[in-house]
Design a protein around this motif. Structure first.
Motif, PDB file in Angstrom:
ATOM      1  N   ILE A 394       0.848  -1.200   0.000  1.00 42.92           N
ATOM      2  CA  ILE A 394       0.000   0.000   0.000  1.00 42.92           C
ATOM      3  C   ILE A 394       0.881   1.247   0.000  1.00 42.92           C
ATOM      4  O   ILE A 394       2.083   1.177   0.296  1.00 42.92           O
ATOM      5  CB  ILE A 394      -0.943   0.046   1.223  1.00 42.92           C
ATOM      6  N   GLU A 395       0.270   2.392  -0.343  1.00 41.02           N
ATOM      7  CA  GLU A 395       0.989   3.658  -0.381  1.00 41.02           C
ATOM      8  C   GLU A 395       1.441   4.043   1.016  1.00 41.02           C
ATOM      9  O   GLU A 395       0.749   3.782   2.006  1.00 41.02           O
ATOM     10  CB  GLU A 395       0.096   4.770  -0.942  1.00 41.02           C
ATOM     11  N   LYS A 396       2.607   4.691   1.096  1.00 44.41           N
ATOM     12  CA  LYS A 396       3.140   5.143   2.385  1.00 44.41           C
ATOM     13  C   LYS A 396       2.244   6.231   2.980  1.00 44.41           C
ATOM     14  O   LYS A 396       1.771   7.113   2.254  1.00 44.41           O
ATOM     15  CB  LYS A 396       4.553   5.697   2.164  1.00 44.41           C
ATOM     16  N   GLU A 397       1.991   6.155   4.283  1.00 40.72           N
ATOM     17  CA  GLU A 397       1.156   7.143   4.975  1.00 40.72           C
ATOM     18  C   GLU A 397       1.972   7.868   6.045  1.00 40.72           C
ATOM     19  O   GLU A 397       3.031   7.403   6.445  1.00 40.72           O
ATOM     20  CB  GLU A 397      -0.037   6.425   5.642  1.00 40.72           C
ATOM     21  N   LYS A 398       1.441   9.005   6.512  1.00 39.80           N
ATOM     22  CA  LYS A 398       2.106   9.730   7.590  1.00 39.80           C
ATOM     23  C   LYS A 398       1.863   8.999   8.908  1.00 39.80           C
ATOM     24  O   LYS A 398       0.711   8.678   9.235  1.00 39.80           O
ATOM     25  CB  LYS A 398       1.582  11.164   7.690  1.00 39.80           C
ATOM     26  N   VAL A 413       5.825   4.254  14.842  1.00 43.74           N
ATOM     27  CA  VAL A 413       4.796   3.596  15.642  1.00 43.74           C
ATOM     28  C   VAL A 413       3.702   3.125  14.694  1.00 43.74           C
ATOM     29  O   VAL A 413       3.247   3.890  13.843  1.00 43.74           O
ATOM     30  CB  VAL A 413       4.212   4.562  16.685  1.00 43.74           C
ATOM     31  N   ARG A 414       3.301   1.875  14.829  1.00 47.76           N
ATOM     32  CA  ARG A 414       2.333   1.311  13.887  1.00 47.76           C
ATOM     33  C   ARG A 414       1.014   2.084  13.946  1.00 47.76           C
ATOM     34  O   ARG A 414       0.565   2.502  15.020  1.00 47.76           O
ATOM     35  CB  ARG A 414       2.081  -0.159  14.200  1.00 47.76           C
ATOM     36  N   ASN A 415       0.398   2.252  12.763  1.00 51.86           N
ATOM     37  CA  ASN A 415      -0.920   2.895  12.703  1.00 51.86           C
ATOM     38  C   ASN A 415      -2.019   1.896  12.365  1.00 51.86           C
ATOM     39  O   ASN A 415      -3.178   2.249  12.298  1.00 51.86           O
ATOM     40  CB  ASN A 415      -0.917   4.051  11.704  1.00 51.86           C
ATOM     41  N   TRP A 416      -1.625   0.627  12.099  1.00 58.06           N
ATOM     42  CA  TRP A 416      -2.610  -0.437  11.926  1.00 58.06           C
ATOM     43  C   TRP A 416      -1.990  -1.758  12.349  1.00 58.06           C
ATOM     44  O   TRP A 416      -0.770  -1.857  12.523  1.00 58.06           O
ATOM     45  CB  TRP A 416      -3.188  -0.445  10.531  1.00 58.06           C
ATOM     46  N   THR A 443      -2.569   1.225  18.574  1.00 61.39           N
ATOM     47  CA  THR A 443      -1.827   1.807  17.465  1.00 61.39           C
ATOM     48  C   THR A 443      -1.723   3.302  17.759  1.00 61.39           C
ATOM     49  O   THR A 443      -2.254   3.773  18.768  1.00 61.39           O
ATOM     50  CB  THR A 443      -2.560   1.584  16.131  1.00 61.39           C
ATOM     51  N   ALA A 444      -1.041   4.045  16.914  1.00 57.58           N
ATOM     52  CA  ALA A 444      -0.915   5.502  17.107  1.00 57.58           C
ATOM     53  C   ALA A 444      -1.338   6.209  15.826  1.00 57.58           C
ATOM     54  O   ALA A 444      -0.843   5.877  14.745  1.00 57.58           O
ATOM     55  CB  ALA A 444       0.511   5.877  17.466  1.00 57.58           C
ATOM     56  N   VAL A 445      -2.265   7.158  15.957  1.00 58.52           N
ATOM     57  CA  VAL A 445      -2.729   7.896  14.776  1.00 58.52           C
ATOM     58  C   VAL A 445      -2.453   9.387  14.973  1.00 58.52           C
ATOM     59  O   VAL A 445      -2.566   9.919  16.085  1.00 58.52           O
ATOM     60  CB  VAL A 445      -4.238   7.673  14.537  1.00 58.52           C
ATOM     61  N   LEU A 446      -2.064  10.057  13.916  1.00 55.73           N
ATOM     62  CA  LEU A 446      -1.803  11.495  13.970  1.00 55.73           C
ATOM     63  C   LEU A 446      -3.126  12.254  14.061  1.00 55.73           C
ATOM     64  O   LEU A 446      -4.103  11.886  13.401  1.00 55.73           O
ATOM     65  CB  LEU A 446      -1.033  11.932  12.733  1.00 55.73           C
ATOM     66  N   ASP A 450      -2.638  17.881  21.632  1.00 54.18           N
ATOM     67  CA  ASP A 450      -1.454  18.643  22.033  1.00 54.18           C
ATOM     68  C   ASP A 450      -0.162  17.995  21.560  1.00 54.18           C
ATOM     69  O   ASP A 450       0.802  18.666  21.193  1.00 54.18           O
ATOM     70  CB  ASP A 450      -1.425  18.782  23.562  1.00 54.18           C
ATOM     71  N   THR A 451      -0.108  16.672  21.607  1.00 56.67           N
ATOM     72  CA  THR A 451       1.105  15.968  21.199  1.00 56.67           C
ATOM     73  C   THR A 451       1.107  15.635  19.715  1.00 56.67           C
ATOM     74  O   THR A 451       2.120  15.194  19.186  1.00 56.67           O
ATOM     75  CB  THR A 451       1.251  14.661  21.993  1.00 56.67           C
ATOM     76  N   GLY A 452      -0.036  15.823  19.044  1.00 57.49           N
ATOM     77  CA  GLY A 452      -0.105  15.537  17.618  1.00 57.49           C
ATOM     78  C   GLY A 452      -0.346  14.078  17.292  1.00 57.49           C
ATOM     79  O   GLY A 452      -0.393  13.706  16.109  1.00 57.49           O
ATOM     80  N   VAL A 453      -0.496  13.244  18.304  1.00 54.33           N
ATOM     81  CA  VAL A 453      -0.704  11.815  18.064  1.00 54.33           C
ATOM     82  C   VAL A 453      -1.464  11.224  19.249  1.00 54.33           C
ATOM     83  O   VAL A 453      -1.292  11.662  20.392  1.00 54.33           O
ATOM     84  CB  VAL A 453       0.657  11.097  17.860  1.00 54.33           C
ATOM     85  N   SER A 454      -2.352  10.259  18.975  1.00 52.84           N
ATOM     86  CA  SER A 454      -3.135   9.620  20.039  1.00 52.84           C
ATOM     87  C   SER A 454      -3.163   8.115  19.830  1.00 52.84           C
ATOM     88  O   SER A 454      -3.050   7.632  18.706  1.00 52.84           O
ATOM     89  CB  SER A 454      -4.579  10.144  20.033  1.00 52.84           C
ATOM     90  N   ASN A 455      -3.312   7.397  20.939  1.00 50.69           N
ATOM     91  CA  ASN A 455      -3.476   5.946  20.852  1.00 50.69           C
ATOM     92  C   ASN A 455      -4.836   5.603  20.283  1.00 50.69           C
ATOM     93  O   ASN A 455      -5.826   6.306  20.514  1.00 50.69           O
ATOM     94  CB  ASN A 455      -3.348   5.304  22.233  1.00 50.69           C
TER      95      ASN A 455
END
Length: 547
Positions: A394-398, A413-416, A443-446, A450-455
């Protein structure tokens, strides 16, 4: 943790006053460096990994001048205009692309000061340098060298010089096989066809980074002018380490002189600017300090700070690499204030602790999936672009990335979750089939937090075997649907990781909460598997909102 050994008398001389043993044991450790007395004037100091600027007696003295309020506020460092230039040849791009340089003049060195410098050099190699792979440092007596310098690569057998701690010239390839440092660090260059060197105007070799320097440029007590080079694979780390070194040498009375490196003037000793909101500080820390009191404590931690209309403009010194968010500034203010000065208090609200709703749902989901005969896996949250995207077709994601990853295999950090399950199957290739594996984890999603990322809690399930298809995994999904009382809908969709026409989106009340399908043959091959694989992934937090 890194340990350094220092002489208390030297520390007191640099800080500008005597310091009692009790002060070191009790108060000094609150800064984040733990002091333990060895014998006589010798002390062992344990430094946290986030403060490499404290890995020398010079760095410690600078920090404690503020902490003990001998001299507060940001130290000012200036570099004189350059007399030396360094040209970077494009041939280093594939081997070790980044280099920084600076000159320190009019030093008054002794054996003890040189040993302290070597200790700082080696500790930076082991911590920020990732055993010289990420960055490596060279210190050279400038008196034997003629500018300009050149950083380039050469054929391994085309250049020779006498390395430190050796008595005769060796070719570069022989250094890797014979010299103690060559044998220890040859792994860094094992894929390189040409090796990096730094030479002066007369083609005298200064250094063979990241392995060893030329004995010709060894720093002695008689040395007054030192050329510092930092080479590496990370541009930011190279520049930050250069700043830590030159400011430490400046603390010894040396004059910093810049170097023109391929048109760029180094070192950059300017501050980075950050803002600290006074009300935000109070909310996070729980301390009722005035803006002026916060400014004073920031100055104790050697920041520059100025209060204006409820916001403090903070100047972060050029040698700090650990300040990325207001939280980091708040932590330093609390350290300067003193944890022991904080009065403990009971929360104003009465409440009974309990399990979070998402944890309850996760436990329930685990029991249901285990009931279908699947085994639960516990995989790493850290992954890589290759595993998350390339192997999954698959295409690279942020995604959330590590700033100082030890290895690229664990740099994001894995997003899926499905790639983690494929990695488990890859490790279990020698086990019998069929294999049914699942994991419910974070997983961690942008996002805009405040930190720009959440579980984000997700569930992934895979079925691998000679025959493993959409029907097999759909049956498990239906068990989950029935036990949780959900009405799930699968709508045909295409995704690169699945076979065409054999995949779909999982919906609840019209909202997409997951994917299901048969893994594409290319994906199966990318993971080195020989059996068919089918699977699904669900966002448990979105699913919970619809139960």
């Amino acid at each position: 943790m890194s340990h350094i050994e220092i002489d208390k008398r030297e520390f007191e001389q640099l800080i500008g006053r005597s310091v009692s043993e009790n002060e070191l044991k009790e108060k000094a450790s609150n800064l984040g460096a733990h002091w333990n007395h060895l014998e006589g004037p010798k002390w062992d100091v344990e430094v946290y990994p986030n403060r490499p600027d404290l890995l020398s007696v010079e760095g410690l003295a600078r920090a404690y001048r503020g902490f003990f309020e001998v001299y507060t506020g940001k130290e000012e460092y200036e570099a004189k205009e350059h007399e030396i230039s360094l040209e970077v040849d494009s041939s280093v791009e594939d081997v070790r692309p980044y280099i920084g340089g600076a000159v320190i003049r009019d030093l008054e060195l002794t054996e003890k000061k040189i040993n302290g410098l070597i200790q700082l050099q080696e500790k930076l190699h082991e911590t920020m340098g990732r055993r010289r792979d990420k960055i490596a440092i060279g210190l050279h007596d400038l008196s034997e060298l003629q500018a300009p310098f050149t950083y380039k690569t050469v054929e391994p057998e085309s250049v020779d010089f006498t390395p430190l701690e050796h008595d005769k010239p060796l070719h570069l390839e022989d250094i890797l096989e014979v010299h103690e440092k060559g044998k220890e660090y040859s792994w860094i260059l094992e894929d390189a066809e040409k090796y990096p060197i730094i030479v002066d105007a007369n083609e005298k070799v200064l250094s063979f980074p990241p392995i060893i320097n030329n004995q010709l440029t060894e720093v002695q007590p008689s040395t007054t002018d030192v050329f510092v080079d930092v080479t590496g694979k990370d541009r930011k780390a190279v520049r930050k380490v250069l700043n830590i070194l030159v400011t430490a040498l400046s603390e010894r009375g040396g004059d910093i002189e810049s170097v023109e490196v391929d048109g760029e003037i180094m070192p950059d000793l300017g501050s980075e600017s950050r803002e600290l909101d006074v009300e935000y500080f109070k909310k996070i820390s729980g301390l009722d300090l005035t803006g002026e009191e916060i400014v004073h404590r920031l100055e104790m931690m050697k920041y520059g700070a100025e209060l204006s209309e409820g916001v403090i403009e903070v100047e972060v010194p050029c040698y700090r690499n650990d300040v990325m968010h207001q939280y980091d500034l708040i932590e330093d203010v609390v350290i300067a204030h003193g944890y022991r000065e904080i009065e403990p208090e009971m929360p104003e609200i009465d409440q009974i602790g309990g399990q979070e709703a998402i944890e309850k749902l996760t436990d329930t989901v685990r029991e249901i999936i285990q009931g279908t005969g699947a085994l639960e896996a516990h995989s790493f949250a850290l992954s890589s672009d290759e595993k998350l995207f390339e192997n999954m077709n698959i295409e690279k994601e942020k995604v959330a990335r590590m700033n100082n990853a030890l290895t690229k295999d664990y740099s994001v950090v894995r997003n899926w979750m499905l790639p983690s399950m494929m990695q488990v199957l890859e490790s279990n290739r020698h086990r019998s089939y069929p294999q049914k594996i699942f994991e419910a984890s974070d997983t961690a999603v942008l996002d805009d937090s405040d930190t720009g990322v959440s579980n984000r809690r997700k569930l992934a399930y895979v079925h691998a075997g000679e025959v493993a298809d959409y029907t097999d995994v759909k049956a498990v999904l239906q068990v989950l649907e029935r036990e949780l009382g959900l009405e799930l809908e699968v709508k045909s969709a295409e995704k690169g990781c699945f076979r065409q026409g054999r995949a779909g989106d999982i919906l609840v009340k019209g909202e997409r909460i997951g994917i299901i399908g048969e893994l594409h043959d290319q994906v199966v091959e990318n993971w080195g598997l020989e059996n068919e694989v089918a699977g699904f992934e669900l966002d448990l937090e979105r699913m919970m909102e619809n139960i």
